[in-house]
Design a protein around this motif. Structure first.
Motif, PDB file in Angstrom:
ATOM      1  N   LYS A  15       0.837  -1.191   0.000  1.00 30.79           N
ATOM      2  CA  LYS A  15       0.000   0.000   0.000  1.00 30.79           C
ATOM      3  C   LYS A  15       0.871   1.240   0.000  1.00 30.79           C
ATOM      4  O   LYS A  15       2.021   1.218   0.444  1.00 30.79           O
ATOM      5  N   ILE A  31      -3.592   3.465   0.183  1.00 27.22           N
ATOM      6  CA  ILE A  31      -4.032   3.063  -1.153  1.00 27.22           C
ATOM      7  C   ILE A  31      -3.352   1.771  -1.578  1.00 27.22           C
ATOM      8  O   ILE A  31      -2.122   1.701  -1.671  1.00 27.22           O
ATOM      9  N   THR A  37      -8.556   2.319  -7.162  1.00 26.70           N
ATOM     10  CA  THR A  37      -9.233   3.023  -6.074  1.00 26.70           C
ATOM     11  C   THR A  37      -9.834   4.302  -6.626  1.00 26.70           C
ATOM     12  O   THR A  37      -9.157   5.077  -7.303  1.00 26.70           O
ATOM     13  N   VAL A 187      -5.354   5.213  -9.139  1.00 29.08           N
ATOM     14  CA  VAL A 187      -6.337   6.069  -8.467  1.00 29.08           C
ATOM     15  C   VAL A 187      -7.053   6.900  -9.520  1.00 29.08           C
ATOM     16  O   VAL A 187      -6.412   7.547 -10.356  1.00 29.08           O
ATOM     17  N   SER A 234     -12.287  -0.281  -5.221  1.00 31.05           N
ATOM     18  CA  SER A 234     -12.601   0.420  -3.976  1.00 31.05           C
ATOM     19  C   SER A 234     -13.144   1.796  -4.302  1.00 31.05           C
ATOM     20  O   SER A 234     -12.712   2.433  -5.277  1.00 31.05           O
ATOM     21  N   ALA A 273     -14.946  -1.513  -0.360  1.00 28.40           N
ATOM     22  CA  ALA A 273     -13.569  -1.944  -0.575  1.00 28.40           C
ATOM     23  C   ALA A 273     -13.469  -3.386  -0.097  1.00 28.40           C
ATOM     24  O   ALA A 273     -14.018  -3.724   0.956  1.00 28.40           O
TER      25      ALA A 273
END
Length: 295
Positions: A15, A31, A37, A187, A234, A273
Motif C-alpha cells: 500500500k 491506497i 481506487t 487512483v 474500492s 472496498a
C-alpha cells in the motif's frame, strides 16, 4: 493455491501512504496496489489535492509507507494545479530533509482531452512503464478525473449509454491489467451529481456501505452510474459540510444571519472496498496538505 491456503497465508498487497498516519490507519494502510481506487467528491472537496499529495508520498521508501516510485498523473481538468503541487512539494521536502531531489521531477504529467486520447496513449504508457530505466520506476497512475472524459461526448440515449458502458470496461480492464502486471496503485477521481429519489441508494439499489451520500447538505450520487461502479475495486467518498458559529459559540443551521463565522468540516468515507469495513475519518485541508483529524 486452494481456498483454505488463504486462511493460513493471506495474500498481502503493498500500500502507498497518503502522507498522514491518521488517514492511513483509517484506510487500512492507505491506497492498495494491484487494483483501482476511486475518489468520489463534489468540486472543492479535496480529491485533486489528495492525489497530488499521494503522488509525492509514493516517492518515499517502503520503510516510510511509500513505493519508492515515480507517478504518472493524467489530468482531464484544465489547467493543471502546478502552483499547489509546488506548494505541497516544498512542505514534502521540509518534512523529509534527507530527500535530496526535487520531488516534482518524479511526477510525470500528461493532459488527456478525450476518451479516444486516453485509449490511444495506454499502450504507450504500458510500454514506457515496462522499459523505463528511471531511478524510481512508475508505480502509481492517477486519472483526474474520469468523469470529465464522458461529460460532453455522450448523449443520454440507449445507443450512447451502451457504448459508454463498453468503454468503461475497456478502460478499467486495461488499467487493472497494468496494475497487476507492474504492481501499480491506480487512483481515479470521479464527480457527483445531485440525486432526487425517495428510496435508498440509486433507483432503490444500495451500492456499498452507505445507503445515501450527502455533501454540502445535498443528497448526491457518483457520476457515471452503476456500470462504472462495477469497474473499480474500492470507492472512497469525500464529503464536506459548512457549520455556522453563533456569537456564544453555539452552532446554528446557517439560516440565522447573526452568526460570527463559518467553518467547513470534511470527511472521507469507505463506500466499498474488499479489504475494509465501513469506516470514516474527518480531515482538514491546510497549506501544508491534507491531514486527518482525531476527535
Amino acid at each position: 493455491m486452494r481456498p483454505q491456503n488463504l486462511l493460513h497465508q493471506p495474500l498481502t498487497t503493498q500500500k502507498c501512504t497518503l502522507g498522514c498516519p491518521i488517514l492511513d490507519r483509517c484506510l487500512g494502510g492507505a491506497i492498495p496496489c494491484n487494483s483501482i481506487t476511486e475518489l468520489v467528491a463534489e468540486s472543492g472537496s479535496g480529491k485533486t489535492q489528495l492525489c497530488l499529495q499521494l503522488s509525492l508520498s509514493a516517492q518515499l521508501p517502503a520503510s516510510h509507507g511509500g513505493l519508492s516510485a515515480s507517478s504518472l498523473y493524467l489530468h482531464t481538468e484544465f489547467p493543471f494545479p502546478f502552483r499547489r503541487l509546488h506548494q505541497l512539494s516544498t512542505n514534502f521536502r521540509s518534512s523529509y530533509p534527507c530527500y535530496d531531489h526535487d520531488p516534482c521531477d518524479n511526477i510525470l504529467i500528461q493532459g488527456v482531452h478525450t476518451v479516444d486520447h486516453l485509449l490511444d496513449i495506454m499502450p504507450r504508457i504500458e510500454s514506457f512503464i515496462k522499459n523505463s530505466k528511471s531511478r524510481l520506476p512508475i508505480r502509481l497512475i492517477v486519472i483526474d478525473s474520469v468523469a470529465a472524459l464522458f461529460r460532453s461526448d455522450f448523449e443520454n440515449t440507449p445507443g450512447d449509454l451502451k457504448k459508454r458502458s463498453s468503454l468503461f470496461f475497456k478502460i478499467s480492464g486495461k488499467l487493472k491489467a497494468m496494475a497487476m502486471s507492474f504492481g501499480l496503485a491506480v487512483v481515479v477521481t470521479n464527480q457527483v451529481v445531485d440525486l432526487v429519489a425517495p428510496d435508498e441508494g440509486i433507483n432503490g439499489l444500495r451500492v456499498g456501505n452507505l445507503g445515501c451520500l450527502y455533501s454540502s447538505g445535498r443528497r448526491v450520487c457518483p457520476a457515471l452510474g452503476l456500470a462504472w461502479a462495477n469497474c473499480v475495486n474500492s470507492r472512497l467518498f469525500l464529503a464536506k459540510d459548512d457549520e455556522y458559529v453563533h456569537q456564544n459559540n453555539q452552532l446554528v443551521n446557517g439560516d440565522d444571519g447573526d452568526f460570527v463565522s463559518r467553518r467547513t468540516r470534511r470527511w472521507i468515507h469507505v463506500v466499498f472496498a474488499p479489504h475494509l469495513p465501513n469506516l470514516s475519518c474527518e480531515f482538514e485541508i491546510t497549506s501544508k496538505g491534507i491531514f486527518g483529524v482525531e476527535r
